[in-house]
Design a protein around this motif. Structure first.
Motif, PDB file in Angstrom:
ATOM      1  N   UNK A  12      -5.923  33.557   8.166  1.00  9.86           N
ATOM      2  CA  UNK A  12      -5.999  34.849   8.805  1.00  9.86           C
ATOM      3  C   UNK A  12      -4.910  35.635   9.438  1.00  9.86           C
ATOM      4  N   UNK A  13      -3.961  34.723  10.077  1.00 11.59           N
ATOM      5  CA  UNK A  13      -2.839  35.226  10.915  1.00 11.59           C
ATOM      6  C   UNK A  13      -1.883  35.773   9.515  1.00 11.59           C
ATOM      7  N   UNK A  14      -1.862  34.844   8.444  1.00 12.08           N
ATOM      8  CA  UNK A  14      -1.008  35.452   7.198  1.00 12.08           C
ATOM      9  C   UNK A  14      -1.378  36.581   6.837  1.00 12.08           C
ATOM     10  N   UNK A  15      -2.870  37.069   6.682  1.00 16.65           N
ATOM     11  CA  UNK A  15      -3.222  38.222   6.324  1.00 16.65           C
ATOM     12  C   UNK A  15      -3.037  39.267   7.058  1.00 16.65           C
ATOM     13  N   UNK A  16      -2.995  39.022   8.656  1.00 13.32           N
ATOM     14  CA  UNK A  16      -2.769  40.000   9.615  1.00 13.32           C
ATOM     15  C   UNK A  16      -1.368  40.346   9.352  1.00 13.32           C
ATOM     16  N   UNK A  17      -0.563  39.475   9.176  1.00  9.42           N
ATOM     17  CA  UNK A  17       0.953  39.879   8.743  1.00  9.42           C
ATOM     18  C   UNK A  17       1.269  40.745   7.772  1.00  9.42           C
ATOM     19  N   UNK A  18       0.676  40.657   6.628  1.00 12.92           N
ATOM     20  CA  UNK A  18       0.670  41.232   5.273  1.00 12.92           C
ATOM     21  C   UNK A  18       0.090  42.665   5.627  1.00 12.92           C
ATOM     22  N   UNK A  19      -1.028  42.386   6.283  1.00 13.57           N
ATOM     23  CA  UNK A  19      -1.611  43.896   6.614  1.00 13.57           C
ATOM     24  C   UNK A  19      -0.545  44.763   7.358  1.00 13.57           C
ATOM     25  N   UNK A  20       0.050  44.296   8.281  1.00  9.10           N
ATOM     26  CA  UNK A  20       0.949  45.116   9.280  1.00  9.10           C
ATOM     27  C   UNK A  20       2.016  45.444   8.580  1.00  9.10           C
ATOM     28  N   UNK A  21       2.512  44.736   7.347  1.00  3.21           N
ATOM     29  CA  UNK A  21       3.643  45.222   6.600  1.00  3.21           C
ATOM     30  C   UNK A  21       3.214  46.298   5.824  1.00  3.21           C
ATOM     31  N   UNK A  22       2.018  46.421   5.488  1.00  6.12           N
ATOM     32  CA  UNK A  22       1.482  47.695   4.634  1.00  6.12           C
ATOM     33  C   UNK A  22       1.530  48.834   5.535  1.00  6.12           C
ATOM     34  N   UNK A  23       0.921  48.570   6.576  1.00  9.20           N
ATOM     35  CA  UNK A  23       0.796  49.524   7.783  1.00  9.20           C
ATOM     36  C   UNK A  23       2.201  50.143   8.137  1.00  9.20           C
ATOM     37  N   UNK A  24       3.390  49.418   8.202  1.00  7.80           N
ATOM     38  CA  UNK A  24       4.766  49.904   8.564  1.00  7.80           C
ATOM     39  C   UNK A  24       5.161  50.621   7.248  1.00  7.80           C
ATOM     40  N   UNK A  25       5.041  50.212   6.013  1.00  5.04           N
ATOM     41  CA  UNK A  25       5.373  50.984   4.893  1.00  5.04           C
ATOM     42  C   UNK A  25       4.766  52.446   4.794  1.00  5.04           C
ATOM     43  N   UNK A  26       3.375  52.314   5.043  1.00  2.87           N
ATOM     44  CA  UNK A  26       2.732  53.515   5.263  1.00  2.87           C
ATOM     45  C   UNK A  26       3.181  54.561   6.269  1.00  2.87           C
ATOM     46  N   UNK A  27       3.579  54.011   7.339  1.00  2.46           N
ATOM     47  CA  UNK A  27       4.116  54.750   8.702  1.00  2.46           C
ATOM     48  C   UNK A  27       5.465  55.327   8.074  1.00  2.46           C
ATOM     49  N   UNK A  28       6.237  54.559   7.423  1.00  9.16           N
ATOM     50  CA  UNK A  28       7.498  55.131   7.019  1.00  9.16           C
ATOM     51  C   UNK A  28       7.302  56.420   5.977  1.00  9.16           C
ATOM     52  N   UNK A  29       6.181  56.039   5.238  1.00  9.87           N
ATOM     53  CA  UNK A  29       5.934  57.212   4.322  1.00  9.87           C
ATOM     54  C   UNK A  29       5.639  58.550   5.019  1.00  9.87           C
ATOM     55  N   UNK A  30       4.370  58.321   5.926  1.00  9.98           N
ATOM     56  CA  UNK A  30       4.152  59.349   6.700  1.00  9.98           C
ATOM     57  C   UNK A  30       5.085  60.034   7.772  1.00  9.98           C
ATOM     58  N   UNK A  31       5.994  59.087   8.151  1.00  8.71           N
ATOM     59  CA  UNK A  31       7.110  59.819   8.994  1.00  8.71           C
ATOM     60  C   UNK A  31       8.254  60.396   8.177  1.00  8.71           C
ATOM     61  N   UNK A  32       8.261  60.232   7.154  1.00  6.43           N
ATOM     62  CA  UNK A  32       9.008  61.060   6.202  1.00  6.43           C
ATOM     63  C   UNK A  32       8.418  62.460   5.761  1.00  6.43           C
TER      64      UNK A  32
END
Length: 284
Positions: A12-32
């Motif tokens: 579950x912890x690994x899945x959380x880190x992977x989910x947060x990676x997706x969130x980070x990339x999504x935030x970068x796109x939205x920020x741009x």
């Protein structure tokens, strides 16, 4: 059960880190997109849901780098670049978190394996000690001897007094071991109470077995009090041998010293059960 829960926690912890990676990339796109919106003085309604979060992020970035410069009348604020760098760092931080989680999991599995093996070794040692203690507690045993005239002396012209031969055997054993037998199942039974010293008894029995007499001997030994098993051994009539069941042979291994070998003779049917028969052998 707890071990499985902990392993599930690592997943579950690994899945959380992977989910947060997706969130980070999504935030970068939205920020741009948000940056482009500001540069073009636009007002995109579809970004309203994330605007407060992006503005908060930009405030943090602005506290780190508040510089801005003008290019052809367009103000370039470095806080956007700082925010992108922060999100990118968080993205790679999630990779590091995944690696760290894997290392911690590997360390946990190794510790769990060592602990499990230690417990197994301790349990096996305890079981071994318990078995040894139980086996060594078996000290009483009996010896039965049945006789018959050897085939080469069973002719009518040769008269062998079996009773006289039996008396010679009984006298010999009494001289060597100081015991008188009792009658049992058509033969003789001797009772002993120290299995650890059975080698001394076996030495005498082998002298009886290999004696230059006209009669043959079937000698059975039973440790403990399993008389039913002893009767089955007697019924097999293994003349010329010193036989015992598997439990008696197993008990012999726990003696501190032993002069004789044991060897399996075979497995025999006893009603609906089987009996594994062994014999004592002198070392060659």
């Amino acid at each position: 059960m707890l071990h499985k829960i902990i392993l599930k926690g690592f997943d579950l912890l690994r899945s959380l880190w992977q989910f947060l990676k997706i969130v980070c990339m999504l935030c970068v796109i939205l920020l741009l997109f948000f940056w482009v919106e500001n540069l073009t003085n636009g007002n995109w309604q579809w970004m309203e849901f994330c605007r407060p979060y992006l503005e908060n992020l930009l405030e943090v970035a602005n506290s780190l780098c508040s510089l801005s410069f003008d290019i052809f009348g367009t103000v370039i604020e470095l806080k956007y670049i700082s925010a992108v760098l922060i999100l990118t760092a968080l993205f790679f931080g999630m990779n590091l978190a995944v690696l760290l989680t894997n290392l911690i999991e590997a360390g946990y599995k190794s510790a769990h394996y060592i602990n499990k093996k230690t417990q197994e070794l301790a349990l096996n040692k305890k079981l071994k000690d318990d078995i040894e203690k139980e086996e060594k507690s078996i000290n009483k045993y009996v010896v039965t001897i049945h006789t018959r005239v050897k085939a080469q002396f069973s002719h009518k012209e040769i008269v062998i007094d079996l009773d006289q031969q039996n008396k010679l055997m009984v006298d010999f054993i009494k001289e060597k071991l100081g015991l008188n037998p009792m009658l049992f199942e058509g033969g003789y039974m001797y009772k002993f109470d120290n299995y650890n010293k059975i080698d001394g008894v076996l030495e005498v029995l082998f002298k009886v077995l290999h004696g230059a007499t006209p009669i043959s001997y079937a000698i059975c030994i039973q440790a403990g009090d399993n008389m039913q098993q002893l009767k089955k051994l007697i019924s097999l009539k293994n003349f010329g041998k010193i036989t015992m069941a598997a439990d008696t042979a197993y008990r012999y291994r726990f003696n501190v010293t032993y002069k004789y070998q044991t060897s399996q003779l075979g497995v025999f049917l006893d009603n609906d059960k089987t009996i594994e028969v062994h014999e004592f052998l002198e070392f060659s």
